[in-house]
Design an enzyme around this catalytic site. Structure first.
Site, PDB file in Angstrom:
ATOM      1  N   ARG A  68      18.639  15.839   6.823  1.00 37.30           N
ATOM      2  CA  ARG A  68      19.153  14.928   7.857  1.00 37.30           C
ATOM      3  C   ARG A  68      19.254  15.621   9.210  1.00 37.30           C
ATOM      4  NH1 ARG A  68      24.189  14.235   7.809  1.00 37.30           N
ATOM      5  NH2 ARG A  68      24.336  14.150   5.535  1.00 37.30           N
ATOM      6  N   TYR A 121      14.484  -7.227  23.446  1.00 37.27           N
ATOM      7  CA  TYR A 121      14.267  -7.443  22.010  1.00 37.27           C
ATOM      8  C   TYR A 121      15.514  -8.096  21.391  1.00 37.27           C
ATOM      9  CZ  TYR A 121      12.629  -6.224  17.300  1.00 37.27           C
ATOM     10  OH  TYR A 121      12.197  -6.259  16.004  1.00 37.27           O
ATOM     11  N   ASP A 193      12.852   0.470  27.094  1.00 33.49           N
ATOM     12  CA  ASP A 193      12.107   0.304  25.853  1.00 33.49           C
ATOM     13  C   ASP A 193      10.655   0.070  26.256  1.00 33.49           C
ATOM     14  OD1 ASP A 193      10.820  -0.718  23.601  1.00 33.49           O
ATOM     15  OD2 ASP A 193      12.605  -1.745  22.852  1.00 33.49           O
ATOM     16  N   LYS A 218       4.893   0.164  16.034  1.00 37.98           N
ATOM     17  CA  LYS A 218       3.883  -0.682  16.666  1.00 37.98           C
ATOM     18  C   LYS A 218       2.619   0.137  16.982  1.00 37.98           C
ATOM     19  CE  LYS A 218       7.267  -3.499  16.193  1.00 37.98           C
ATOM     20  NZ  LYS A 218       8.299  -3.718  17.173  1.00 37.98           N
TER      21      LYS A 218
HETATM   22  C1  LIG Z   1       9.692  -3.850  17.164  1.00 39.11           C
HETATM   23  C2  LIG Z   1      10.476  -3.563  18.369  1.00 39.11           C
HETATM   24  C3  LIG Z   1      11.717  -2.939  18.286  1.00 39.11           C
HETATM   25  C4  LIG Z   1      12.340  -2.557  16.974  1.00 39.11           C
HETATM   26  O1  LIG Z   1      11.626  -1.567  16.339  1.00 39.11           O
HETATM   27  P1  LIG Z   1      11.628  -1.385  14.729  1.00 39.11           P
HETATM   28  O2  LIG Z   1      10.711  -0.237  14.533  1.00 39.11           O
HETATM   29  O3  LIG Z   1      11.117  -2.670  14.156  1.00 39.11           O
HETATM   30  O4  LIG Z   1      13.024  -1.122  14.333  1.00 39.11           O
HETATM   31  C5  LIG Z   1      12.388  -2.685  19.459  1.00 39.11           C
HETATM   32  N1  LIG Z   1      11.881  -3.032  20.652  1.00 39.11           N
HETATM   33  C6  LIG Z   1      10.684  -3.643  20.768  1.00 39.11           C
HETATM   34  C7  LIG Z   1      10.178  -3.997  22.110  1.00 39.11           C
HETATM   35  C8  LIG Z   1       9.950  -3.930  19.630  1.00 39.11           C
HETATM   36  O5  LIG Z   1       8.772  -4.548  19.744  1.00 39.11           O
END
Ligand SMILES: *Cc1c(COP(=O)(O)O)cnc(C)c1O
Length: 401
Positions: A68, A121, A193, A218
């Site tokens: 961890r 998000y 983000d 992604k």
């Molecule tokens: C998918 C996504 C998240 C969350 O990410 P996870 O890997 O699914 O937890 C946060 N912000 C954006 C813009 C996203 O597309």
């Protein structure tokens, strides 16, 4: 930067992003002369003897202790991501949301206030709006793109501004130059983000953003087969986040790190292709008689086209569009598709299409959805790396239906 490059003795992997995405962050000679990154699949690490323990605890010699707290495969993923983003340091997490929530909790305390833009998000917004309140942290949600309202929302106890760019599903682009000025004036942190743009298309650190968040699920992973997240920024801030991460425990698995590293090797190739295909598809849809409206930041028709062109080098792989008709037309379109898979997520090699009204916002009333601009005939296409002609043929089939 100088400090981190001195510390980071690992291979920096050359100048170009394509080369660095393959080589950065790992030693050239690896365990058993392996070419690829070894997966150190262990939950704990051993010490040879008492001296080795003391070298680690008292002299700060690099040594792994417990899964961890860190893992060699994860460390390489962190170094590579930091290198690609142009950041001093990085922490990887088991998901993007784990990165976001741990980061937010590590920079605020009870009595603080935060500002977040309204088309962030869905789960990030929910966390800020509902859960932070439980810790005595106040949150103001401001309309995206209104920088005057945003600036006015800043108070004495405001700790940070959080936004995304581009956003989901309308691909609104946040003006990083403007926000940097506002943040500096009021001495608040900027958290961005950058999942939809990736370090290939947008470089928030170079615009002075303090912390960059990535859902590596992604584009960075890119194969729709892992969940992973990362936060990137200056060493001091990242150290605070790393410490909380050790308590929160959103630890990424070593095998998952391997898949992330493997995905990263082709990330610039994939995203370049996705940029090109999405633009081609955007143009095709825009000229199609059955399409009402297309949203893509690199199309002249997008309301943030100029900001996008100024701060991004590619529009990304997501195209959002509205078809003419009603909910039934939308369902007929969706059901006629044979190549595009129906499903959430984006950035992977397979093209995915979502109908936000039926999925993400299924629990909203029609009126609530329309207030957010989520209409019955709105679609989000997450373009993969298939041949663009095949994708257009599939969309044409849907539109004929
Ligand atoms: C998918 C996504 C998240 C969350 O990410 P996870 O890997 O699914 O937890 C946060 N912000 C954006 C813009 C996203 O597309």
């Amino acid at each position: 930067m100088a400090k981190s490059s001195r510390k980071n003795k690992a291979n920096r992997g050359g100048k170009s992003l394509s080369t660095r995405s393959i080589h950065a962050g790992e030693p050239r000679r690896k365990y058993a002369d392996s070419l690829t990154t070894p997966i150190i699949q262990t939950s704990t690490f051993t010490f040879k003897n008492s001296k080795a323990i003391e070298d680690y605890t008292k002299k700060g010699k690099e040594h792994f202790e417990y899964g961890r707290y860190g893992n060699p495969t994860a460390k390489i993923a962190e170094r590579r991501l930091a290198n690609l983003e142009g950041a001093e340091e990085c922490v990887v997490f088991s998901s993007g949301m784990s990165a976001i929530t741990t980061t937010i909790l590590s920079v605020v305390q009870s009595g603080d206030h935060i500002v977040i833009t309204d088309d962030s998000y869905k789960k990030t917004l929910e966390f800020c709006r509902s859960y932070l309140k439980q810790f005595g942290i106040e949150c103001t949600i401001v309309p995206f793109g209104d920088y005057e309202v945003l600036e006015k929302a800043i108070k004495k106890n405001t700790r940070f501004i959080f936004s995304e760019s581009p956003t989901n599903p309308y691909l609104n682009v946040f003006d990083l130059v403007k926000i940097k000025k506002i943040a500096d004036k009021h001495n608040v942190l900027t958290l961005i983000d950058s999942t939809f743009s990736t370090p290939l298309n947008q470089r928030p650190i170079e615009f002075g953003m303090d912390l960059v968040l990535q859902s590596a699920t992604k584009y960075l992973g890119g194969h729709n087969d892992i969940l992973a997240g990362a936060v990137l920024g200056r060493a001091g801030l990242i150290e605070t986040i790393r410490n909380l991460h050790k308590s929160m425990g959103g630890t990424i698995d070593p095998h998952c790190c391997y898949l992330l590293l493997r995905g990263l090797k082709t990330f610039p190739l994939r995203v370049k292709k996705q940029n090109e295909s999405a633009l081609t598809i955007g143009r095709f849809l825009e000229s199609h008689p059955r399409i009402k409206r297309v949203y893509y930041p690199f199309l002249e028709s997008h309301r943030h086209y100029r900001i996008a062109k100024r701060q991004m080098t590619g529009g990304g792989g997501v195209v959002t569009f509205e078809i003419k008709g009603n909910l039934n037309t939308a369902k007929r379109f969706l059901d006629a598709l044979k190549l595009c898979y129906i499903g959430p997520s984006l950035g992977g090699v397979e093209t995915l299409i979502t109908h936000p009204a039926l999925v993400t916002y299924y629990d909203y009333t029609r009126k609530e959805r329309y207030a957010l601009g989520i209409t019955d005939t709105l679609f989000r296409l997450a373009v993969g790396i298939e041949d663009v002609e095949d994708l257009i043929e599939d969309l044409e089939r849907g539109l004929k239906a």
